[in-house]
Structures are given as C-alpha cells and as structure tokens.
Motif scaffolding. Structure first.
Motif, PDB file in Angstrom:
ATOM      1  N   GLU A  32      46.251 -40.465 -99.158  1.00  0.00           N
ATOM      2  CA  GLU A  32      46.537 -40.211-100.565  1.00  0.00           C
ATOM      3  C   GLU A  32      47.783 -39.349-100.715  1.00  0.00           C
ATOM      4  OE1 GLU A  32      46.285 -40.130-104.742  1.00  0.00           O
ATOM      5  OE2 GLU A  32      45.600 -41.507-103.179  1.00  0.00           O
ATOM      6  N   ALA A  33      47.948 -38.375 -99.841  1.00  0.00           N
ATOM      7  CA  ALA A  33      49.148 -37.542 -99.882  1.00  0.00           C
ATOM      8  C   ALA A  33      50.395 -38.384 -99.629  1.00  0.00           C
ATOM      9  CB  ALA A  33      49.038 -36.426 -98.845  1.00  0.00           C
ATOM     10  N   ALA A  34      50.315 -39.290 -98.649  1.00  0.00           N
ATOM     11  CA  ALA A  34      51.443 -40.176 -98.362  1.00  0.00           C
ATOM     12  C   ALA A  34      51.745 -41.083 -99.545  1.00  0.00           C
ATOM     13  CB  ALA A  34      51.143 -41.014 -97.114  1.00  0.00           C
ATOM     14  N   ARG A  35      50.696 -41.595-100.188  1.00  0.00           N
ATOM     15  CA  ARG A  35      50.891 -42.485-101.339  1.00  0.00           C
ATOM     16  C   ARG A  35      51.583 -41.763-102.498  1.00  0.00           C
ATOM     17  NH1 ARG A  35      49.298 -43.554-106.134  1.00  0.00           N
ATOM     18  NH2 ARG A  35      47.897 -41.754-106.147  1.00  0.00           N
ATOM     19  N   LEU A  72      51.217 -44.367 -90.139  1.00  0.00           N
ATOM     20  CA  LEU A  72      50.632 -43.828 -91.367  1.00  0.00           C
ATOM     21  C   LEU A  72      50.869 -44.767 -92.543  1.00  0.00           C
ATOM     22  CD1 LEU A  72      49.441 -41.749 -93.311  1.00  0.00           C
ATOM     23  CD2 LEU A  72      51.618 -40.484 -93.177  1.00  0.00           C
ATOM     24  N   PHE A  73      52.108 -45.216 -92.699  1.00  0.00           N
ATOM     25  CA  PHE A  73      52.413 -46.054 -93.848  1.00  0.00           C
ATOM     26  C   PHE A  73      51.921 -47.482 -93.675  1.00  0.00           C
ATOM     27  CE2 PHE A  73      54.906 -42.451 -95.070  1.00  0.00           C
ATOM     28  CZ  PHE A  73      54.883 -42.506 -96.460  1.00  0.00           C
ATOM     29  N   LEU A  74      51.746 -47.923 -92.433  1.00  0.00           N
ATOM     30  CA  LEU A  74      51.095 -49.218 -92.226  1.00  0.00           C
ATOM     31  C   LEU A  74      49.642 -49.131 -92.674  1.00  0.00           C
ATOM     32  CD1 LEU A  74      51.067 -52.122 -91.198  1.00  0.00           C
ATOM     33  CD2 LEU A  74      50.488 -51.220 -88.917  1.00  0.00           C
ATOM     34  N   ALA A  75      48.980 -48.016 -92.361  1.00  0.00           N
ATOM     35  CA  ALA A  75      47.595 -47.817 -92.796  1.00  0.00           C
ATOM     36  C   ALA A  75      47.512 -47.781 -94.319  1.00  0.00           C
ATOM     37  CB  ALA A  75      47.032 -46.535 -92.191  1.00  0.00           C
ATOM     38  N   LEU A  76      48.495 -47.155 -94.957  1.00  0.00           N
ATOM     39  CA  LEU A  76      48.525 -47.119 -96.417  1.00  0.00           C
ATOM     40  C   LEU A  76      48.723 -48.529 -96.976  1.00  0.00           C
ATOM     41  CD1 LEU A  76      48.566 -45.585 -99.092  1.00  0.00           C
ATOM     42  CD2 LEU A  76      51.019 -45.173 -98.735  1.00  0.00           C
ATOM     43  N   LEU A  77      49.628 -49.293 -96.371  1.00  0.00           N
ATOM     44  CA  LEU A  77      49.840 -50.677 -96.793  1.00  0.00           C
ATOM     45  C   LEU A  77      48.551 -51.479 -96.657  1.00  0.00           C
ATOM     46  CD1 LEU A  77      51.413 -53.216 -97.560  1.00  0.00           C
ATOM     47  CD2 LEU A  77      52.191 -53.363 -95.189  1.00  0.00           C
ATOM     48  N   GLU A  78      47.856 -51.318 -95.530  1.00  0.00           N
ATOM     49  CA  GLU A  78      46.595 -52.028 -95.330  1.00  0.00           C
ATOM     50  C   GLU A  78      45.612 -51.713 -96.447  1.00  0.00           C
ATOM     51  OE1 GLU A  78      44.801 -52.568 -91.305  1.00  0.00           O
ATOM     52  OE2 GLU A  78      46.299 -51.089 -90.741  1.00  0.00           O
ATOM     53  N   GLU A  79      45.479 -50.445 -96.782  1.00  0.00           N
ATOM     54  CA  GLU A  79      44.523 -50.045 -97.813  1.00  0.00           C
ATOM     55  C   GLU A  79      44.852 -50.705 -99.148  1.00  0.00           C
ATOM     56  OE1 GLU A  79      44.007 -45.850 -99.771  1.00  0.00           O
ATOM     57  OE2 GLU A  79      42.631 -46.000 -98.082  1.00  0.00           O
ATOM     58  N   LEU A  80      46.112 -50.673 -99.542  1.00  0.00           N
ATOM     59  CA  LEU A  80      46.511 -51.248-100.822  1.00  0.00           C
ATOM     60  C   LEU A  80      46.438 -52.772-100.808  1.00  0.00           C
ATOM     61  CD1 LEU A  80      49.637 -49.003-101.582  1.00  0.00           C
ATOM     62  CD2 LEU A  80      47.337 -48.779-102.547  1.00  0.00           C
ATOM     63  N   MET A 122      55.393 -53.705 -98.655  1.00  0.00           N
ATOM     64  CA  MET A 122      55.533 -55.045 -98.085  1.00  0.00           C
ATOM     65  C   MET A 122      56.989 -55.333 -97.727  1.00  0.00           C
ATOM     66  SD  MET A 122      52.909 -56.992-100.688  1.00  0.00           S
ATOM     67  CE  MET A 122      53.492 -58.628-100.322  1.00  0.00           C
ATOM     68  N   GLY A 123      57.904 -54.770 -98.526  1.00  0.00           N
ATOM     69  CA  GLY A 123      59.320 -54.997 -98.289  1.00  0.00           C
ATOM     70  C   GLY A 123      59.860 -54.342 -97.030  1.00  0.00           C
ATOM     71  N   ILE A 124      59.152 -53.349 -96.504  1.00  0.00           N
ATOM     72  CA  ILE A 124      59.616 -52.681 -95.278  1.00  0.00           C
ATOM     73  C   ILE A 124      58.672 -52.916 -94.096  1.00  0.00           C
ATOM     74  CG2 ILE A 124      60.864 -50.883 -96.534  1.00  0.00           C
ATOM     75  CD1 ILE A 124      58.544 -48.965 -95.910  1.00  0.00           C
ATOM     76  N   LEU A 125      57.729 -53.844 -94.260  1.00  0.00           N
ATOM     77  CA  LEU A 125      56.753 -54.076 -93.194  1.00  0.00           C
ATOM     78  C   LEU A 125      57.421 -54.540 -91.905  1.00  0.00           C
ATOM     79  CD1 LEU A 125      53.884 -54.398 -92.086  1.00  0.00           C
ATOM     80  CD2 LEU A 125      53.824 -56.686 -93.132  1.00  0.00           C
ATOM     81  N   GLN A 126      58.147 -55.670 -91.978  1.00  0.00           N
ATOM     82  CA  GLN A 126      58.692 -56.257 -90.749  1.00  0.00           C
ATOM     83  C   GLN A 126      59.841 -55.459 -90.152  1.00  0.00           C
ATOM     84  OE1 GLN A 126      57.816 -58.261 -93.349  1.00  0.00           O
ATOM     85  NE2 GLN A 126      56.249 -59.562 -92.419  1.00  0.00           N
ATOM     86  N   ASN A 127      60.720 -54.931 -90.998  1.00  0.00           N
ATOM     87  CA  ASN A 127      61.932 -54.311 -90.438  1.00  0.00           C
ATOM     88  C   ASN A 127      61.825 -52.807 -90.246  1.00  0.00           C
ATOM     89  OD1 ASN A 127      61.973 -53.616 -93.111  1.00  0.00           O
ATOM     90  ND2 ASN A 127      64.105 -54.163 -93.478  1.00  0.00           N
ATOM     91  N   VAL A 128      60.715 -52.184 -90.674  1.00  0.00           N
ATOM     92  CA  VAL A 128      60.550 -50.739 -90.482  1.00  0.00           C
ATOM     93  C   VAL A 128      59.192 -50.401 -89.871  1.00  0.00           C
ATOM     94  CG1 VAL A 128      60.465 -48.472 -91.608  1.00  0.00           C
ATOM     95  CG2 VAL A 128      62.113 -50.196 -92.394  1.00  0.00           C
ATOM     96  N   LEU A 129      58.129 -50.700 -90.586  1.00  0.00           N
ATOM     97  CA  LEU A 129      56.799 -50.211 -90.192  1.00  0.00           C
ATOM     98  C   LEU A 129      56.327 -50.759 -88.853  1.00  0.00           C
ATOM     99  CD1 LEU A 129      54.881 -50.273 -93.602  1.00  0.00           C
ATOM    100  CD2 LEU A 129      56.269 -48.454 -92.586  1.00  0.00           C
ATOM    101  N   PHE A 141      46.073 -55.184 -87.385  1.00  0.00           N
ATOM    102  CA  PHE A 141      46.551 -55.538 -88.716  1.00  0.00           C
ATOM    103  C   PHE A 141      46.758 -57.042 -88.836  1.00  0.00           C
ATOM    104  CE2 PHE A 141      50.312 -56.371 -91.440  1.00  0.00           C
ATOM    105  CZ  PHE A 141      49.729 -56.083 -92.664  1.00  0.00           C
ATOM    106  N   LYS A 142      47.407 -57.648 -87.854  1.00  0.00           N
ATOM    107  CA  LYS A 142      47.689 -59.080 -87.902  1.00  0.00           C
ATOM    108  C   LYS A 142      46.392 -59.900 -87.881  1.00  0.00           C
ATOM    109  CE  LYS A 142      52.213 -58.916 -87.932  1.00  0.00           C
ATOM    110  NZ  LYS A 142      52.966 -59.260 -89.163  1.00  0.00           N
ATOM    111  N   GLU A 143      45.429 -59.476 -87.080  1.00  0.00           N
ATOM    112  CA  GLU A 143      44.157 -60.205 -87.010  1.00  0.00           C
ATOM    113  C   GLU A 143      43.417 -60.123 -88.346  1.00  0.00           C
ATOM    114  OE1 GLU A 143      43.052 -62.136 -84.794  1.00  0.00           O
ATOM    115  OE2 GLU A 143      44.027 -61.639 -82.902  1.00  0.00           O
ATOM    116  N   ARG A 144      43.398 -58.949 -88.941  1.00  0.00           N
ATOM    117  CA  ARG A 144      42.725 -58.803 -90.232  1.00  0.00           C
ATOM    118  C   ARG A 144      43.449 -59.604 -91.306  1.00  0.00           C
ATOM    119  NH1 ARG A 144      41.580 -53.171 -93.645  1.00  0.00           N
ATOM    120  NH2 ARG A 144      40.210 -54.149 -95.210  1.00  0.00           N
ATOM    121  N   LEU A 145      44.769 -59.599 -91.255  1.00  0.00           N
ATOM    122  CA  LEU A 145      45.547 -60.354 -92.235  1.00  0.00           C
ATOM    123  C   LEU A 145      45.293 -61.850 -92.087  1.00  0.00           C
ATOM    124  CD1 LEU A 145      47.656 -60.336 -94.484  1.00  0.00           C
ATOM    125  CD2 LEU A 145      49.436 -60.354 -92.718  1.00  0.00           C
TER     126      LEU A 145
END
Length: 226
Positions: A32-35, A72-80, A122-129, A141-145
């Motif tokens: 939540e702090a990261a968000r 951390l931000f990948l986990a946030l992306l997953e949650e959202l 989502m815009g920074i998933l492939q080239n950053v996260l 993440f990929k398996e769940r997706l």
C-alpha cells in the motif's frame, strides 16, 4: 489424557498463525505504501527507503519481503491486475444482459476509472520490472497469468459467440497492448499538458478511457464481421 507433545502443538499453532497474519499484514502495508507513492510520482523516483518510511518500517524489513524494487512493484502489479480480472470474471459469470463487443469495451473502459496505477505498471512490466527479479518470481507470475488468461478467455468466448476457440486469451493480450499504448500517449508530462491546452494542438490530446472504448469496440467489430 493429552500428551505433552500434543499440548505443546496446540500452543504453538495459534502462535504460528498469528505470526503468519502479522507477516501478511506487514506485506500489505508495504504494498500500500508503494502504491500511494507511485500514484504521486514516477517509478524512477520511488526509492525503497521512501516505501519503508511511508510504511513506518525499517528499510531492511522491506527487503526481507521484497529483495528488489522491481520485485516489490511486480507484486503490486499482480495485486491490481488479478483483482481486475476477478471483477471481470464476476461480471462475465453473473450478468445476464445482451452481450456485444461494444458492451464489453464499455465495461473495460469504465473499469479503468481510478485505476491509473494498473496501466502505468503494465507499461513498464517487460522493460523494467522483469529485468531484476528472481527467476522463481517471474515464473510464478507468468504461470498465474497464463491460467488467468485461459479462464477469463474461456468466459469471453462463451459470452461473445463470434470468438473462435482460443481467441479469448488472445483478445486479452491485444487489450493489454491497447491499454499500454494508449496510456503512454495519454499520460502527458506537465509541459506537454500545457501545450495541448492550445486550441490548434488539442487534437493531439488522448482521452484514455474514451479511446480505449472506441479502439476495443473497433477491434471486436472486426472480429465479429470477418
């Protein structure tokens, strides 16, 4: 008679459960702090120390839960992201109204209201996260997706009869591309926002929700009339 070992186990299990609850509460506090920080600044400007301060935790504690900022931000992306899929699934399963491509596109666009963090991440998933996370995190993440796309894609195929078998997941991937591209165009820098207030440049302004609805409607119309 209850053995000493059994009595000891009864005492330990509740304590362990409480510890697990404490860990999950602390993890959610960090997310939540990261968000909150991400909504007010850019990804590059958010530091792990800032997240720790916002969560009122030691910086070392944050790293115990998330080894890198990207994790951390990948986990946030997953949650959202998966919360959004859960909402979409619920709508597809329960709503009984007439099903058209335009109706689906409208729901998707409306669902993005107050969800700016999701397309930004989502815009920074492939080239950053995904460039600085443990292999096991990326695989999970990929398996769940993959599973989620399969499930939601199948629901889409049931509702939109013009979709062929297997096209539901592909439609969701195309929707992802639309979201990322349109958000990058709509997320203007302050100096650009000021320029686009000029009448002769206003044509360059992108209304994210409106363009998303119209672009997705055209995509679905093309699939329906092929």
């Amino acid at each position: 008679m209850v053995s000493k070992a059994a009595a000891k186990e009864k005492r330990v299990l509740p304590l362990r459960a409480r510890r697990d609850e404490d860990k999950e509460a602390r993890r959610r506090l960090i997310l939540e702090a990261a968000r909150v920080l991400f909504t007010t600044t850019s990804y590059a400007e958010v530091k792990m120390a800032d997240v720790a301060e916002k969560a009122r935790l030691a910086k070392g504690t944050v790293f115990l839960y998330f080894p890198t900022k990207e994790a951390l931000f990948l986990a946030l992306l997953e949650e959202l992201l998966f919360a959004w899929f859960h909402r979409l699934d619920g709508w597809l399963e329960q709503d009984t109204g007439p099903w058209t491509g335009a109706r689906l596109a409208g729901w998707v666009a409306e669902s993005m209201e107050h969800q700016a963090s999701l397309p930004r991440l989502m815009g920074i998933l492939q080239n950053v996260l995904e460039h600085n996370i443990p292999l096991e995190h990326a695989r999970a993440f990929k398996e769940r997706l993959r599973e989620t796309l399969g499930h939601t894609g199948a629901l889409l195929e049931q509702r939109l009869r013009f979709l062929k078998p297997g096209e539901g997941p592909r439609l969701l991937l195309r929707l992802n591309a639309l979201m990322m591209g349109l958000w990058l165009m709509a997320d203007e820098a302050p100096v650009t926002r000021e320029l686009l207030d000029l009448p002769h440049l206003s044509v360059l302004r992108v209304d994210f929700q409106r363009e998303l609805a119209e672009s997705m409607t055209l995509l679905l119309r093309g699939l329906e009339t092929r």
